[in-house]
Design a protein around this motif. Structure first.
Motif, PDB file in Angstrom:
ATOM      1  N   ASP A  16       0.829  -1.206   0.000  1.00 45.87           N
ATOM      2  CA  ASP A  16       0.000   0.000   0.000  1.00 45.87           C
ATOM      3  C   ASP A  16       0.863   1.254   0.000  1.00 45.87           C
ATOM      4  OD1 ASP A  16      -2.698  -0.820  -0.124  1.00 45.87           O
ATOM      5  OD2 ASP A  16      -2.598  -1.524   1.942  1.00 45.87           O
ATOM      6  N   PHE A  20       0.441   3.941  -2.800  1.00 43.00           N
ATOM      7  CA  PHE A  20      -0.122   5.221  -2.391  1.00 43.00           C
ATOM      8  C   PHE A  20       0.876   6.374  -2.513  1.00 43.00           C
ATOM      9  CE2 PHE A  20      -0.797   8.320   1.070  1.00 43.00           C
ATOM     10  CZ  PHE A  20      -2.027   8.838   0.674  1.00 43.00           C
ATOM     11  N   TYR A  60      -7.998   6.938   1.720  1.00 48.01           N
ATOM     12  CA  TYR A  60      -7.470   5.764   1.001  1.00 48.01           C
ATOM     13  C   TYR A  60      -7.868   4.481   1.722  1.00 48.01           C
ATOM     14  CZ  TYR A  60      -3.967   2.520  -0.912  1.00 48.01           C
ATOM     15  OH  TYR A  60      -3.328   1.445  -1.485  1.00 48.01           O
ATOM     16  N   PHE A  61      -7.588   4.403   3.023  1.00 48.31           N
ATOM     17  CA  PHE A  61      -7.866   3.186   3.786  1.00 48.31           C
ATOM     18  C   PHE A  61      -9.350   3.011   4.058  1.00 48.31           C
ATOM     19  CE2 PHE A  61      -3.337   3.585   4.572  1.00 48.31           C
ATOM     20  CZ  PHE A  61      -2.914   2.266   4.568  1.00 48.31           C
ATOM     21  N   PHE A  64     -11.485   2.250   0.713  1.00 50.33           N
ATOM     22  CA  PHE A  64     -11.226   0.921   0.169  1.00 50.33           C
ATOM     23  C   PHE A  64     -11.746  -0.177   1.097  1.00 50.33           C
ATOM     24  CE2 PHE A  64      -7.841   2.603  -2.782  1.00 50.33           C
ATOM     25  CZ  PHE A  64      -8.393   2.061  -3.940  1.00 50.33           C
ATOM     26  N   GLU A  65     -11.489  -0.043   2.408  1.00 51.53           N
ATOM     27  CA  GLU A  65     -11.867  -1.117   3.335  1.00 51.53           C
ATOM     28  C   GLU A  65     -13.368  -1.188   3.584  1.00 51.53           C
ATOM     29  OE1 GLU A  65      -7.601  -1.384   5.707  1.00 51.53           O
ATOM     30  OE2 GLU A  65      -9.358  -0.624   6.767  1.00 51.53           O
ATOM     31  N   TRP A  69     -14.466  -4.072  -2.324  1.00 53.25           N
ATOM     32  CA  TRP A  69     -13.275  -4.906  -2.154  1.00 53.25           C
ATOM     33  C   TRP A  69     -13.090  -5.331  -0.697  1.00 53.25           C
ATOM     34  CZ3 TRP A  69      -8.525  -2.603  -5.252  1.00 53.25           C
ATOM     35  CH2 TRP A  69      -8.764  -2.777  -6.619  1.00 53.25           C
ATOM     36  N   THR A  72      -7.739  -2.635   0.932  1.00 49.05           N
ATOM     37  CA  THR A  72      -6.911  -1.730   0.153  1.00 49.05           C
ATOM     38  C   THR A  72      -6.273  -2.530  -0.983  1.00 49.05           C
ATOM     39  OG1 THR A  72      -5.023  -2.210   1.576  1.00 49.05           O
ATOM     40  CG2 THR A  72      -6.380  -0.291   2.156  1.00 49.05           C
ATOM     41  N   LYS A  75      -3.827  -5.080   0.443  1.00 47.80           N
ATOM     42  CA  LYS A  75      -4.488  -6.243   1.048  1.00 47.80           C
ATOM     43  C   LYS A  75      -5.062  -7.162  -0.029  1.00 47.80           C
ATOM     44  CE  LYS A  75      -5.809  -4.389   5.591  1.00 47.80           C
ATOM     45  NZ  LYS A  75      -5.186  -3.067   5.521  1.00 47.80           N
ATOM     46  N   ARG A  76      -5.636  -6.559  -1.056  1.00 47.50           N
ATOM     47  CA  ARG A  76      -6.234  -7.374  -2.128  1.00 47.50           C
ATOM     48  C   ARG A  76      -5.165  -8.219  -2.821  1.00 47.50           C
ATOM     49  NH1 ARG A  76     -11.139  -7.504  -4.687  1.00 47.50           N
ATOM     50  NH2 ARG A  76     -11.154  -8.033  -6.911  1.00 47.50           N
ATOM     51  N   TYR A  81      -8.805  -9.410   3.508  1.00 42.92           N
ATOM     52  CA  TYR A  81      -9.796  -8.337   3.514  1.00 42.92           C
ATOM     53  C   TYR A  81     -10.306  -8.100   4.923  1.00 42.92           C
ATOM     54  CZ  TYR A  81     -13.394 -12.018   3.623  1.00 42.92           C
ATOM     55  OH  TYR A  81     -14.178 -13.095   3.965  1.00 42.92           O
ATOM     56  N   TYR A  99      -8.904   3.083  11.075  1.00 45.89           N
ATOM     57  CA  TYR A  99      -7.736   3.847  10.618  1.00 45.89           C
ATOM     58  C   TYR A  99      -7.168   4.714  11.734  1.00 45.89           C
ATOM     59  CZ  TYR A  99      -4.884   7.308   8.300  1.00 45.89           C
ATOM     60  OH  TYR A  99      -3.837   8.127   7.969  1.00 45.89           O
TER      61      TYR A  99
END
Length: 271
Positions: A16, A20, A60-61, A64-65, A69, A72, A75-76, A81, A99
């Motif tokens: 990440d 990122f 971002y976190f 995505f989380e 999905w 992130t 993680k993917r 997940y 976060y």
């Protein structure tokens, strides 16, 4: 459920960072350039960069989380997940709490992160604060609305279609979280060692994530065509249809009724 431990999560975090960081740098440069163009001064540029440094990683976190999905990009890639304690998709608010909980994990000299390597459910400190789990696999395997019909006998996952009947135990824990346990009536383990229900995903066949449930709380087994439940010296006891099962004692499971395991109340059904 297979929990993701410290090292796979560490590698996901490194990925990440690599994904990122380049975008973040470009955004910071663009914001700084725009601030300079509009002559906001050095303090204004610093404020813009500071706000971007705070907001961008959070979005971002959290986005995505809490998205489809449930992970992130890092993680993917690692095949893991984020879920709540019932293995369901988390909200943006819970993802945000997770976060910002990382701040506490960081100021504990990173012990909050290392906790993912030795806690029972592989939860870091920020996972515990936000009531989240990090699992191997793909989202949707456990959080389908039809999950009762899709769980494997030994691990509450997927039950394949067959001529066998299925036992279903569904209800709520003390916090109001939904709990569902199901297995096939013809599971071969029932006639041998039995199916263990408990809080430990490593040593139990049927997993219930609740503090009132012992690591190995009780055992389902069959004698002939009859299904029985035996209390395994649990801490908080087992109650079947209003009757307490003493430690080590057993009770016959009928096709309807009520079962209480620790503080988890379950209705019994068979289909």
């Amino acid at each position: 459920m297979k929990y993701a431990g410290f090292w796979v999560r560490f590698l996901a975090m490194m990925m990440d960072s690599m994904i990122f960081s380049p975008f973040a740098i470009l955004i910071y440069l663009k914001l700084g350039f725009d601030a300079a163009i509009f002559n906001v001064g050095s303090q204004g540029v610093s404020l813009v960069i500071f706000l971007a440094s705070f907001i961008l990683p959070w979005l971002y976190f959290a986005l995505f989380e809490s998205g489809t999905w449930q992970a992130t990009p890092g993680k993917r890639i690692m095949g893991i997940y984020v879920t709540n304690l019932n293995a369901d998709r988390i909200s943006f608010g819970r993802a945000s709490a997770r976060y910002f909980g990382k701040i506490i994990s960081s100021i504990t000299f990173l012990v909050g992160y290392v906790m993912a390597g030795f806690t029972e459910n592989k939860q870091s400190l920020h996972d515990k604060l936000a009531d989240t789990l990090v699992l191997f696999g793909k989202p949707g395997r456990y959080n389908s609305p039809d999950v009762i019909d899709q769980r494997e006998p030994s691990f509450n996952k997927q039950i394949e279609n067959s001529n066998s009947s299925n036992w279903v135990f569904a209800g709520f824990d003390a916090s109001g979280n939904l709990v569902r346990v199901t297995f096939k009536d013809n599971d071969s383990k029932l006639a041998s060692q039995g199916l263990i229900v408990g809080r430990s995903s490593d040593t139990s066949d049927l997993y219930i994530s609740d503090a009132s449930v012992s690591r190995q709380h009780a055992r389902f087994y069959k004698v002939g065509d009859k299904l029985f439940l035996e209390d395994l010296n649990s801490t908080n006891g087992t109650k079947l249809n209003g009757k307490n099962l003493s430690k080590g004692s057993k009770g016959e499971i009928k096709e309807s009724g009520e079962l209480i395991i620790g503080g988890v109340e379950l209705s019994i059904g068979k289909y």
